[in-house]
Design a protein around this motif. Structure first.
Motif, PDB file in Angstrom:
ATOM      1  N   GLY A  98     -74.663 -32.936  32.913  1.00 43.21           N
ATOM      2  CA  GLY A  98     -74.228 -32.489  34.363  1.00 43.21           C
ATOM      3  C   GLY A  98     -74.036 -31.017  34.533  1.00 43.21           C
ATOM      4  O   GLY A  98     -73.040 -30.616  35.046  1.00 43.21           O
ATOM      5  N   ILE A  99     -74.713 -30.204  33.709  1.00 39.09           N
ATOM      6  CA  ILE A  99     -74.859 -28.792  33.905  1.00 39.09           C
ATOM      7  C   ILE A  99     -76.111 -28.272  34.042  1.00 39.09           C
ATOM      8  O   ILE A  99     -77.159 -29.045  33.904  1.00 39.09           O
ATOM      9  CB  ILE A  99     -73.934 -28.200  32.595  1.00 39.09           C
ATOM     10  CG1 ILE A  99     -74.930 -28.522  31.428  1.00 39.09           C
ATOM     11  CG2 ILE A  99     -72.572 -28.647  32.289  1.00 39.09           C
ATOM     12  CD1 ILE A  99     -74.413 -27.885  29.935  1.00 39.09           C
ATOM     13  N   SER A 100     -76.160 -27.010  34.206  1.00 37.79           N
ATOM     14  CA  SER A 100     -77.374 -26.388  34.651  1.00 37.79           C
ATOM     15  C   SER A 100     -78.090 -26.036  33.255  1.00 37.79           C
ATOM     16  O   SER A 100     -77.587 -25.864  32.079  1.00 37.79           O
ATOM     17  CB  SER A 100     -77.194 -25.080  35.387  1.00 37.79           C
ATOM     18  OG  SER A 100     -76.838 -24.079  34.407  1.00 37.79           O
ATOM     19  N   LYS A 101     -79.657 -26.052  33.294  1.00 41.54           N
ATOM     20  CA  LYS A 101     -80.124 -25.790  32.317  1.00 41.54           C
ATOM     21  C   LYS A 101     -80.235 -24.277  31.599  1.00 41.54           C
ATOM     22  O   LYS A 101     -80.058 -23.992  30.464  1.00 41.54           O
ATOM     23  CB  LYS A 101     -81.898 -25.614  32.622  1.00 41.54           C
ATOM     24  CG  LYS A 101     -82.816 -25.524  31.572  1.00 41.54           C
ATOM     25  CD  LYS A 101     -84.315 -25.393  31.764  1.00 41.54           C
ATOM     26  CE  LYS A 101     -85.120 -24.850  30.822  1.00 41.54           C
ATOM     27  NZ  LYS A 101     -86.574 -24.735  31.006  1.00 41.54           N
ATOM     28  N   SER A 102     -79.510 -23.367  32.406  1.00 40.32           N
ATOM     29  CA  SER A 102     -79.404 -22.019  32.172  1.00 40.32           C
ATOM     30  C   SER A 102     -77.903 -22.132  31.295  1.00 40.32           C
ATOM     31  O   SER A 102     -77.997 -21.372  30.139  1.00 40.32           O
ATOM     32  CB  SER A 102     -79.217 -21.192  33.273  1.00 40.32           C
ATOM     33  OG  SER A 102     -78.054 -21.519  33.948  1.00 40.32           O
ATOM     34  N   ILE A 103     -77.122 -22.775  31.510  1.00 38.40           N
ATOM     35  CA  ILE A 103     -75.939 -23.029  30.781  1.00 38.40           C
ATOM     36  C   ILE A 103     -76.453 -23.666  29.253  1.00 38.40           C
ATOM     37  O   ILE A 103     -75.825 -23.028  28.128  1.00 38.40           O
ATOM     38  CB  ILE A 103     -74.749 -23.921  31.364  1.00 38.40           C
ATOM     39  CG1 ILE A 103     -74.486 -23.266  32.519  1.00 38.40           C
ATOM     40  CG2 ILE A 103     -73.736 -24.146  30.541  1.00 38.40           C
ATOM     41  CD1 ILE A 103     -73.299 -23.889  33.464  1.00 38.40           C
ATOM     42  N   VAL A 104     -77.255 -24.548  29.319  1.00 38.43           N
ATOM     43  CA  VAL A 104     -77.529 -25.053  27.839  1.00 38.43           C
ATOM     44  C   VAL A 104     -78.269 -24.214  27.161  1.00 38.43           C
ATOM     45  O   VAL A 104     -78.052 -23.922  25.876  1.00 38.43           O
ATOM     46  CB  VAL A 104     -78.452 -26.265  28.120  1.00 38.43           C
ATOM     47  CG1 VAL A 104     -79.140 -26.972  26.995  1.00 38.43           C
ATOM     48  CG2 VAL A 104     -77.843 -27.544  28.807  1.00 38.43           C
TER      49      VAL A 104
ATOM     50  N   LYS B  39     -81.183 -34.996  20.585  1.00 32.06           N
ATOM     51  CA  LYS B  39     -81.409 -36.308  21.040  1.00 32.06           C
ATOM     52  C   LYS B  39     -82.370 -36.686  22.135  1.00 32.06           C
ATOM     53  O   LYS B  39     -83.148 -37.393  22.183  1.00 32.06           O
ATOM     54  CB  LYS B  39     -80.155 -36.818  21.365  1.00 32.06           C
ATOM     55  CG  LYS B  39     -79.024 -37.017  20.017  1.00 32.06           C
ATOM     56  CD  LYS B  39     -77.516 -37.732  20.519  1.00 32.06           C
ATOM     57  CE  LYS B  39     -76.708 -37.802  19.433  1.00 32.06           C
ATOM     58  NZ  LYS B  39     -75.347 -38.155  19.832  1.00 32.06           N
ATOM     59  N   SER B  40     -82.049 -35.656  23.200  1.00 27.23           N
ATOM     60  CA  SER B  40     -83.077 -36.056  24.332  1.00 27.23           C
ATOM     61  C   SER B  40     -84.517 -34.970  24.286  1.00 27.23           C
ATOM     62  O   SER B  40     -85.180 -35.362  25.134  1.00 27.23           O
ATOM     63  CB  SER B  40     -82.323 -35.513  25.757  1.00 27.23           C
ATOM     64  OG  SER B  40     -81.749 -34.164  25.432  1.00 27.23           O
ATOM     65  N   ARG B  41     -84.486 -34.274  23.202  1.00 23.80           N
ATOM     66  CA  ARG B  41     -85.809 -33.545  22.823  1.00 23.80           C
ATOM     67  C   ARG B  41     -86.160 -32.529  23.973  1.00 23.80           C
ATOM     68  O   ARG B  41     -87.182 -32.350  24.388  1.00 23.80           O
ATOM     69  CB  ARG B  41     -86.799 -34.538  22.556  1.00 23.80           C
ATOM     70  CG  ARG B  41     -86.668 -35.380  21.357  1.00 23.80           C
ATOM     71  CD  ARG B  41     -87.613 -36.290  20.968  1.00 23.80           C
ATOM     72  NE  ARG B  41     -89.009 -35.722  20.544  1.00 23.80           N
ATOM     73  CZ  ARG B  41     -88.858 -34.992  19.220  1.00 23.80           C
ATOM     74  NH1 ARG B  41     -88.048 -35.414  18.300  1.00 23.80           N
ATOM     75  NH2 ARG B  41     -89.915 -34.181  19.179  1.00 23.80           N
ATOM     76  N   GLY B  42     -85.026 -32.236  24.881  1.00 23.72           N
ATOM     77  CA  GLY B  42     -85.325 -31.206  25.831  1.00 23.72           C
ATOM     78  C   GLY B  42     -84.288 -30.696  26.500  1.00 23.72           C
ATOM     79  O   GLY B  42     -83.050 -31.269  26.437  1.00 23.72           O
ATOM     80  N   PHE B  43     -84.318 -29.438  26.999  1.00 26.10           N
ATOM     81  CA  PHE B  43     -83.305 -28.813  27.617  1.00 26.10           C
ATOM     82  C   PHE B  43     -82.822 -29.260  28.895  1.00 26.10           C
ATOM     83  O   PHE B  43     -81.752 -29.537  29.653  1.00 26.10           O
ATOM     84  CB  PHE B  43     -83.595 -27.289  27.622  1.00 26.10           C
ATOM     85  CG  PHE B  43     -83.420 -26.482  26.539  1.00 26.10           C
ATOM     86  CD1 PHE B  43     -82.325 -25.542  26.296  1.00 26.10           C
ATOM     87  CD2 PHE B  43     -84.346 -26.675  25.529  1.00 26.10           C
ATOM     88  CE1 PHE B  43     -82.212 -24.780  25.119  1.00 26.10           C
ATOM     89  CE2 PHE B  43     -84.220 -25.809  24.398  1.00 26.10           C
ATOM     90  CZ  PHE B  43     -83.105 -25.038  24.180  1.00 26.10           C
ATOM     91  N   ASN B  44     -84.017 -29.593  29.687  1.00 29.76           N
ATOM     92  CA  ASN B  44     -83.672 -30.336  30.971  1.00 29.76           C
ATOM     93  C   ASN B  44     -83.147 -31.446  31.071  1.00 29.76           C
ATOM     94  O   ASN B  44     -82.225 -31.671  31.817  1.00 29.76           O
ATOM     95  CB  ASN B  44     -85.012 -30.344  31.687  1.00 29.76           C
ATOM     96  CG  ASN B  44     -85.657 -28.958  32.201  1.00 29.76           C
ATOM     97  OD1 ASN B  44     -84.754 -28.100  32.724  1.00 29.76           O
ATOM     98  ND2 ASN B  44     -87.032 -28.904  32.314  1.00 29.76           N
ATOM     99  N   ARG B  45     -83.632 -32.387  30.179  1.00 30.98           N
ATOM    100  CA  ARG B  45     -82.931 -33.867  29.888  1.00 30.98           C
ATOM    101  C   ARG B  45     -81.609 -33.404  29.432  1.00 30.98           C
ATOM    102  O   ARG B  45     -80.567 -34.446  29.967  1.00 30.98           O
ATOM    103  CB  ARG B  45     -83.896 -34.734  29.161  1.00 30.98           C
ATOM    104  CG  ARG B  45     -85.120 -34.994  29.712  1.00 30.98           C
ATOM    105  CD  ARG B  45     -85.800 -36.170  28.705  1.00 30.98           C
ATOM    106  NE  ARG B  45     -86.195 -35.353  27.383  1.00 30.98           N
ATOM    107  CZ  ARG B  45     -87.473 -34.639  27.306  1.00 30.98           C
ATOM    108  NH1 ARG B  45     -88.282 -34.849  28.389  1.00 30.98           N
ATOM    109  NH2 ARG B  45     -87.769 -34.292  26.238  1.00 30.98           N
ATOM    110  N   ALA B  46     -81.161 -32.683  28.445  1.00 37.35           N
ATOM    111  CA  ALA B  46     -79.948 -32.438  28.343  1.00 37.35           C
ATOM    112  C   ALA B  46     -79.060 -31.986  29.103  1.00 37.35           C
ATOM    113  O   ALA B  46     -77.745 -32.305  29.433  1.00 37.35           O
ATOM    114  CB  ALA B  46     -79.692 -31.500  26.777  1.00 37.35           C
ATOM    115  N   ALA B  47     -79.460 -31.081  30.060  1.00 38.48           N
ATOM    116  CA  ALA B  47     -78.496 -30.576  31.139  1.00 38.48           C
ATOM    117  C   ALA B  47     -78.547 -31.732  32.227  1.00 38.48           C
ATOM    118  O   ALA B  47     -77.148 -31.685  32.770  1.00 38.48           O
ATOM    119  CB  ALA B  47     -79.545 -29.162  31.803  1.00 38.48           C
TER     120      ALA B  47
END
Length: 311
Positions: free
Chosen positions: A27-33, A15-23
């Motif tokens: 409310g979690i880190s990009k690495s977890i995503v 939906k957000s078209r990105g790992f950073n925006r999703a993270a």
């Protein structure tokens, strides 16, 4: 094994078209995503997302997985809510949008009570005067004030929204009190720029009169205009839910009370659908409980009417 939170994470990336925006949203880190997406792709044995410098998009298998995830999560949330209701509980996360001034002054205490009544309910609120897109931005409900425009959204009126003109006693002593709408043209007006219509429209008997205000102080924030009015810098208009404390303390007085401004409504807006989620239903119920009928902030009008101030 793919878990529920993995699927929620995948859908948010799509939906957000990105790992950073999703993270950021989750409310979690990009690495977890990244780890969760990698775990899903490893479990399914296929690539679900195209990664480019311009963003992320689902592959053909990713589109199929997206649709199935949405269906699974919707059914899971429905089942969770249905089971919880057997015990009289409301669960899930309520995402709400509310106007800035009204929200911070009056909605926050109501949400505090809602949180106490339903300890398993999560509440995520955005306070802004911007009209959010409920569906695109995934809000469960929005509180809006004014005149609603036609849309597919479902609205419930929870109370009236009245507005009046006010000025400080100091200003009125120095400049005199306007007696009719046309008198406003010779006064310093504090102008609200957040509306598409700059005119002040008042009812004069059975007709409406529009006056184009003039003044050197302007703002798109009603709280700023009220602060200037209290300082004796001019006449401003505003909703009673914002002005009630200043009126009760005598910091400002009603002006042209015999020529009322148009009354609007306070509404809860939700996305279309026959079934009202439990979290939205309890929100509407508690707002009607607190704001339905004659809201407490309109007591200032009755006191002013009894005293004859501004008449």
């Amino acid at each position: 094994m793919i878990e529920i939170e993995d699927m929620r994470c995948f859908l948010e990336v799509v939906k957000s078209r990105g790992f950073n925006r999703a993270a950021a949203y989750l409310g979690i880190s990009k690495s977890i995503v990244s780890r969760r997406i990698a775990r899903i792709e490893a479990d399914l044995g296929t690539v679900l997302l195209n990664r480019t410098t311009r963003g992320v998009s689902p592959t053909e298998p990713g589109l199929e997985f997206t649709m199935r995830c949405e269906r699974i999560l919707a059914e899971y949330d429905d089942a969770r809510e249905a089971v919880a209701q057997h015990g009289g509980e409301v669960v899930g996360c309520l995402r709400l949008s509310a106007p800035l001034s009204f929200g911070t002054r009056h909605v926050v205490p109501v949400l505090s009570e809602l949180a106490k009544r339903h300890p398993r309910l999560e509440i995520d609120v955005s306070f802004s005067d911007r009209k959010v897109d409920l569906i695109a931005e995934r809000f469960d409900a929005s509180i809006r004030i004014g005149t609603l425009q036609d849309s597919s959204l479902i609205a419930r009126r929870i109370g009236p929204a009245r507005a009046i003109l006010v000025a400080s006693p100091d200003y009125l002593n120095r400049r005199g009190r306007p007696e009719k709408p046309a008198d406003l043209t010779s006064h310093d007006c504090l102008i609200y720029t957040g509306s598409s219509d700059p005119d002040i429209t008042l009812r004069n008997g059975d007709r409406w009169v529009s006056i184009r205000p003039s003044g050197r102080l302007r703002s798109d924030n009603g709280e700023a205009l009220l602060a200037w009015a209290i300082e004796g810098l001019g006449i401003t208009g505003g909703p009673t839910f914002m002005l009630s404390d200043a009126l009760s303390s005598g910091a400002v007085e009603p002006v042209l009370a015999d020529f009322p401004l148009a009354e609007h409504g306070i509404y809860v807006i939700r996305p279309p659908g026959a079934n009202v989620p439990g979290k939205v239903r309890v929100l509407i119920d508690i707002l009607v409980e607190h704001f339905g009928g004659a809201p407490h902030w309109d007591d200032c009008l009755m006191r002013a009417e009894k005293s004859g101030i501004g008449l």
